[in-house]
Design an enzyme around this catalytic site. Structure first.
Site, short mmCIF file in Angstrom:
data_model
loop_
_atom_site.label_atom_id
_atom_site.label_comp_id
_atom_site.label_asym_id
_atom_site.label_seq_id
_atom_site.Cartn_x
_atom_site.Cartn_y
_atom_site.Cartn_z
N SER A 60 62.87 101.14 23.41
CA SER A 60 63.80 100.94 22.13
C SER A 60 63.26 100.60 20.66
O SER A 60 62.57 99.95 20.58
CB SER A 60 64.69 99.58 22.78
OG SER A 60 65.27 99.57 23.71
C1 LIG Z 1 65.45 101.46 26.87
S1 LIG Z 1 63.90 100.33 28.40
C2 LIG Z 1 64.08 98.86 28.25
C3 LIG Z 1 62.28 98.46 27.81
C4 LIG Z 1 62.29 97.29 26.86
N1 LIG Z 1 63.10 95.79 27.29
C5 LIG Z 1 62.55 98.15 25.37
O1 LIG Z 1 63.74 97.01 24.97
O2 LIG Z 1 62.41 98.51 24.52
C6 LIG Z 1 64.69 100.22 30.25
C7 LIG Z 1 64.23 99.94 31.85
O3 LIG Z 1 64.93 99.57 32.86
C8 LIG Z 1 64.79 99.59 33.19
N2 LIG Z 1 65.68 99.25 34.27
C9 LIG Z 1 66.07 100.32 34.90
N3 LIG Z 1 67.18 99.72 36.06
C10 LIG Z 1 66.71 99.17 36.22
C11 LIG Z 1 67.07 97.94 37.03
N4 LIG Z 1 68.21 98.12 38.64
N5 LIG Z 1 66.77 96.98 37.18
C12 LIG Z 1 65.48 96.38 36.31
N6 LIG Z 1 64.85 97.56 35.54
C13 LIG Z 1 65.55 98.59 35.28
C14 LIG Z 1 63.77 101.10 33.25
O4 LIG Z 1 62.82 101.71 34.65
C15 LIG Z 1 63.36 100.94 31.84
O5 LIG Z 1 61.94 100.58 31.77
#
Ligand SMILES: C[S@@+](CC[C@H](N)C(=O)[O-])C[C@H]1O[C@@H](n2cnc3c(N)ncnc32)[C@H](O)[C@@H]1O
Length: 395
Positions: free
Chosen positions: A70
């Site tokens: 992000s």
């Molecule tokens: C925008 S990225 C966030 C990365 C990091 N936290 C950041 O803010 O830079 C969103 C992440 O949420 C994960 N995600 C989506 N649905 C999920 C779920 N049900 N449980 C765990 N992770 C999930 C995706 O695989 C993805 O890697």
């Protein structure tokens, strides 16, 4: 390279501070410390330290982003909302590594950070980056966060970094007594990062910020309905059960629009949008193509999506025009269909009410009330979810 990274990092901290995104010394210190470029592998240093740039890590076959690092801007906004203190236990939902490292700096040696991601590849990547940057103490877990991470609960903070449509009961169960959940919640097509504290059986918040995130996958994934009304024009709707008079609306699109001006100022568009979209379940997001705007059928606001009041085969949506006297803008309405006048009048009333009573930042109070599954009903100021209701009131 280390010198260049350090100076880009210092510049990014200053920028985020000047933008009002970083407001605390502790968070400024964390952002100045964590080497973001080690989490933005293969990216040029400048991209790693561009404050408002998200870096896509993984896409699906259609090109839709599934995971991204992000933008630092939204990460720090959410971390300020979270008010993390040393010694806290924090769960991060969605793992990019960098945000977890910032949290590790904030909780210090006496705290704990658990980051959970549904995607094994992302977990592995986050683990590698965290180790390379010296944050071995962060626990990275592969699991669907819909069930939380019970083996590491309770958590003082749950920071969700994927767009959620509902609040899974596991998050409430695994939140400590005075805990806080910061979550990008989708409500009638809009996403706001909301900082929720416990209140009675549910949650309450006075802090919400505009944001956009990749959608949550797994058990809590939710697909909004896209209803095609005519070529180049459609409605995006939360509620799967809501009926629409598609034929009537298609005819309304072809009828000449009625234009009405409110005399009220158009300001703080994201606040106004939240007020309009959640005011009544008859609001849906109207999306239109540039072609239709160029042909003069629709106003420009439809290209980004705009709350539309849809009643039977008639609808009204917001527009704006420059106000020569104030130098700002005046809000107005375009309406189509047999009841265009009545729908426009209701919309104009909302625009005037917001401008005279609620036109300021942070005027909304948002509550989440858990309910037995499927029993929440949408109504004025209430957005129904599967596991509860979001109630929005305005001061
Ligand atoms: C925008 S990225 C966030 C990365 C990091 N936290 C950041 O803010 O830079 C969103 C992440 O949420 C994960 N995600 C989506 N649905 C999920 C779920 N049900 N449980 C765990 N992770 C999930 C995706 O695989 C993805 O890697």
């Amino acid at each position: 390279m280390d010198d260049e990274a350090a100076s880009l990092r210092a510049a990014m901290v200053r920028e985020l501070h000047d933008l009002g995104a970083i407001t605390s010394e502790t968070l400024a210190g964390a952002v100045a410390t964590v080497p973001r470029h080690l989490f933005a592998v293969d990216e040029p240093l400048k991209a790693a330290y561009a404050a408002d740039q998200a870096l896509v890590i993984k896409r699906d076959q259609d090109g839709t982003a599934l995971s991204s690092l992000s933008a630092t801007h939204i990460q720090v906004v959410m971390l300020e909302q979270a008010e993390i203190e040393p010694g806290m236990r924090v769960l991060e939902v969605g793992s990019g590594g960098y945000n977890a490292a910032l949290i590790a700096e904030l909780v210090g040696d006496t705290g704990a950070v658990v980051s959970v991601d549904i995607d094994a590849e992302i977990v592995e990547r986050a683990r590698t980056c965290l180790d390379a940057a010296g944050y071995e103490q962060v626990e990275v877990v592969q699991s669907d966060a819909d069930a939380g991470v019970p083996e590491h609960a309770p958590f003082d903070r749950i920071i969700v970094t994927a767009g959620a449509w509902d609040i899974p009961s596991a998050w409430l169960d695994q939140l400590s007594e005075h805990g806080r959940i910061v979550v990008p919640l989708r409500m009638r097509g809009l996403t706001r990062s909301i900082a929720f504290d416990r209140a009675d059986e549910g949650l309450v918040s006075d802090s919400y910020r505009l944001c956009g995130f990749v959608a949550m996958q797994g058990a809590g994934a939710y697909t909004e309905r896209l209803i095609r009304v005519a070529d180049g024009i459609g409605l995006r709707v939360d509620d799967q059960r809501q009926d629409f008079d598609i034929n009537g609306l298609a005819a309304a699109v072809r009828s000449p629009g009625l234009e009405v001006w409110s005399g009220a100022a158009f300001d703080l568009p994201d606040e106004l949008e939240l007020f309009l979209a959640t005011s009544t379940p008859e609001m849906a997001m109207l999306h239109g193509s540039k072609d239709l705007v160029e042909q003069g059928v629709f106003a420009l606001s439809v290209t980004r999506g705009v709350p539309a009041l849809v009643v039977g085969g008639s609808f009204a949506y917001r527009t704006k025009r420059p106000n020569q006297e104030t130098g700002g803008f005046e809000s107005g309405v375009f309406a189509h269909g047999p009841d265009a006048e009545a729908v426009a009048a209701r919309y104009i009333d909302l625009l005037r009410r917001w401008a005279s009573e609620h036109q300021r930042r942070g005027a909304a109070r948002i509550r989440y009330r858990p309910m037995p599954s499927g029993t929440a009903k949408p109504s004025q100021g209430i957005v129904a979810k599967q596991l509860g209701a979001v109630e929005i009131s305005w001061s």
